[in-house]
Structure formats: structure tokens, C-alpha cells
Scaffold this motif. Structure first.
Motif, PDB file in Angstrom:
ATOM      1  N   THR A   1      -1.364   6.244 -13.404  1.00 21.92           N
ATOM      2  CA  THR A   1      -2.135   6.552 -12.199  1.00 21.92           C
ATOM      3  C   THR A   1      -3.348   5.636 -12.088  1.00 21.92           C
ATOM      4  OG1 THR A   1      -1.382   8.848 -12.213  1.00 21.92           O
ATOM      5  CG2 THR A   1      -3.391   8.378 -10.980  1.00 21.92           C
TER       6      THR A   1
ATOM      7  N   ILE B 192       0.840  -1.200   0.000  1.00 19.80           N
ATOM      8  CA  ILE B 192       0.000   0.000   0.000  1.00 19.80           C
ATOM      9  C   ILE B 192       0.875   1.249   0.000  1.00 19.80           C
ATOM     10  CG2 ILE B 192      -1.582   1.360   1.446  1.00 19.80           C
ATOM     11  CD1 ILE B 192      -2.855  -1.413   2.234  1.00 19.80           C
ATOM     12  N   ALA B 193       1.876   1.273   0.862  1.00 25.38           N
ATOM     13  CA  ALA B 193       2.781   2.431   0.926  1.00 25.38           C
ATOM     14  C   ALA B 193       3.521   2.615  -0.394  1.00 25.38           C
ATOM     15  CB  ALA B 193       3.769   2.263   2.078  1.00 25.38           C
TER      16      ALA B 193
ATOM     17  N   GLN C 247      -3.882   2.973  -9.058  1.00 23.22           N
ATOM     18  CA  GLN C 247      -5.050   3.082  -8.173  1.00 23.22           C
ATOM     19  C   GLN C 247      -5.801   1.759  -8.099  1.00 23.22           C
ATOM     20  OE1 GLN C 247      -6.957   6.529  -9.916  1.00 23.22           O
ATOM     21  NE2 GLN C 247      -6.061   7.904  -8.402  1.00 23.22           N
TER      22      GLN C 247
ATOM     23  N   LEU D 145       2.013   6.640  -6.803  1.00 23.13           N
ATOM     24  CA  LEU D 145       0.925   7.493  -7.293  1.00 23.13           C
ATOM     25  C   LEU D 145       1.327   8.961  -7.269  1.00 23.13           C
ATOM     26  CD1 LEU D 145      -2.192   5.696  -5.835  1.00 23.13           C
ATOM     27  CD2 LEU D 145      -1.899   6.428  -8.222  1.00 23.13           C
TER      28      LEU D 145
ATOM     29  N   TYR E 213       2.560   1.711  -3.444  1.00 20.18           N
ATOM     30  CA  TYR E 213       1.651   2.222  -4.471  1.00 20.18           C
ATOM     31  C   TYR E 213       1.285   3.685  -4.216  1.00 20.18           C
ATOM     32  CZ  TYR E 213       1.114  -2.236  -6.851  1.00 20.18           C
ATOM     33  OH  TYR E 213       1.357  -3.366  -7.577  1.00 20.18           O
ATOM     34  N   LYS E 214       1.092   4.057  -2.963  1.00 18.76           N
ATOM     35  CA  LYS E 214       0.775   5.456  -2.665  1.00 18.76           C
ATOM     36  C   LYS E 214       1.928   6.373  -3.073  1.00 18.76           C
ATOM     37  CE  LYS E 214      -2.637   5.013   1.011  1.00 18.76           C
ATOM     38  NZ  LYS E 214      -2.958   5.347   2.414  1.00 18.76           N
ATOM     39  N   SER E 215       3.150   5.966  -2.799  1.00 17.03           N
ATOM     40  CA  SER E 215       4.313   6.760  -3.194  1.00 17.03           C
ATOM     41  C   SER E 215       4.416   6.857  -4.717  1.00 17.03           C
ATOM     42  CB  SER E 215       5.588   6.129  -2.608  1.00 17.03           C
ATOM     43  OG  SER E 215       6.717   6.855  -3.009  1.00 17.03           O
TER      44      SER E 215
ATOM     45  N   GLN F 269      -5.472  -2.663  -0.557  1.00 13.64           N
ATOM     46  CA  GLN F 269      -6.202  -2.151   0.605  1.00 13.64           C
ATOM     47  C   GLN F 269      -7.323  -3.110   1.016  1.00 13.64           C
ATOM     48  OE1 GLN F 269      -7.056   1.708  -1.128  1.00 13.64           O
ATOM     49  NE2 GLN F 269      -5.637   2.714   0.296  1.00 13.64           N
TER      50      GLN F 269
ATOM     51  N   LEU G 160      -3.712  -0.517  -5.931  1.00 15.17           N
ATOM     52  CA  LEU G 160      -3.788  -0.031  -4.554  1.00 15.17           C
ATOM     53  C   LEU G 160      -5.096  -0.468  -3.899  1.00 15.17           C
ATOM     54  CD1 LEU G 160      -2.844   1.667  -2.124  1.00 15.17           C
ATOM     55  CD2 LEU G 160      -3.829   3.681  -3.291  1.00 15.17           C
ATOM     56  N   LYS G 161      -6.199  -0.324  -4.602  1.00 16.01           N
ATOM     57  CA  LYS G 161      -7.504  -0.711  -4.044  1.00 16.01           C
ATOM     58  C   LYS G 161      -7.543  -2.198  -3.698  1.00 16.01           C
ATOM     59  CE  LYS G 161     -10.110   2.997  -6.161  1.00 16.01           C
ATOM     60  NZ  LYS G 161     -10.955   3.405  -7.256  1.00 16.01           N
TER      61      LYS G 161
END
Length: 170
Positions: free
Chosen positions: A130, A111-112, A134, A118, A114-116, A141, A137-138
Motif C-alpha cells: 500500500t 492512476i486508475a 501510494q 490499492l 494504482y487506485k484499483s 497524479q 500514485l502520487k
């Protein structure tokens, strides 16, 4: 930052994510093959294995769009590391719990990551990247949430099996 630098960062991130997802497979596949007393865990791991395989395919598509390929060396190194980690838990009397903890931690690592990525993708204006990130990431999560919501039940089943004298590991 120049567009070429953003693109370079994105490509590196995509290669790293590809290797990370291969590592995830090398962790989950041995686990699911050993589960006997936790069918709901096995089902969710099987579902997430399929999601992870789709994530890998999506990442490969993005890498192809940049006219590059994944890093075979990174893939192999992280897959070996994942296999070693998964095997390390097989000797534990509470293997299912250790696997649950490790999976929870690894999902949050993903998760971290993918957030970075993004943020980098948005900075570089890479909309197609992007959207894929996303989606991945979903899925990560959702898996992390499932692990969180089911840890109590897995622990209770482990304790019950152990109290009943049954093999409670997996």
C-alpha cells in the motif's frame, strides 16, 4: 476472500504495473528525444522518466518480497505497444499536441490502475505494498496535473510557432 487469493491478485497487479511503467518509458523516451521548441515539456518528461524508473525499482522490490519476478513477456509486449504508439505521432503535423493528449490519457490510466491495486492491497492487509502504491500514485497524479495545467500553454506555443511558419510539431 482467502489471503492466498489476495496475494495472488496483488502479485498479478504488481506484474501488470511493472509492465505498464515499462510501457510508459517506451512512450516518453522517444518523445523527449524529439522535443525542440517545448523545453518545459522536455524537462517535465525527463523528470517523470526518472520517477518512472524509480517506480519500476519499487515495484521490483515488492515483487521480490513475494519471492517472484516481473513478467518479461508482459514487459516486452507493452513496451513494443508503447513504442508503436509513440512512433505513430511522429508523422502528425501536431505531434506535440497528440503526445500531450496521449500522455494525459495514459497518466489517468496509470492512476486508475494504482487506485484499483490499492483497494486490493488494503483488502489483503499488505501495508508495505500500500505504501509503495501510494507513492507511485502520487507521482502519477502530479504528472497528470502538470499535463492538465500546461496543455493551454503548449497549445498556444504550437499555434504561435505554426503561425510564424516554424516547425511546430515538437
Amino acid at each position: 476472500m482467502a489471503d492466498a487469493q489476495h496475494t495472488s491478485l496483488i502479485i498479478t497487479g504488481l506484474k501488470n504495473a511493472h509492465a505498464m511503467e515499462n510501457q510508459a518509458l517506451s512512450i516518453m523516451k522517444p518523445q523527449v528525444s524529439r522535443i525542440e521548441h517545448y523545453p518545459e515539456v522536455a524537462r517535465r518528461l525527463e523528470q517523470h522518466i526518472a520517477e518512472t524508473e524509480s517506480q519500476i525499482a519499487r515495484l521490483e522490490g515488492l515483487l521480490e518480497s513475494f519471492d517472484t519476478d516481473h513478467s518479461t513477456l508482459k514487459d516486452m509486449a507493452l513496451s513494443v505497444a508503447g513504442s508503436v504508439a509513440a512512433m505513430g505521432h511522429t508523422i502528425a503535423g501536431d505531434e506535440i499536441l497528440k503526445n500531450s493528449f496521449a500522455n494525459f490519457a495514459f497518466e489517468h490510466f496509470e492512476i486508475a490502475a494504482y487506485k484499483s491495486m490499492l483497494v486490493l492491497s488494503e483488502l489483503g492487509g499488505h501495508r508495505e505494498v500500500t505504501a509503495v502504491l501510494q507513492t507511485n500514485l502520487k507521482e502519477e497524479q502530479a504528472m497528470a496535473q502538470w499535463l492538465d495545467e500546461n496543455l493551454r500553454d503548449v497549445t498556444l506555443r504550437f499555434a504561435s510557432l505554426k503561425e510564424g511558419g516554424q516547425t511546430a510539431k515538437v
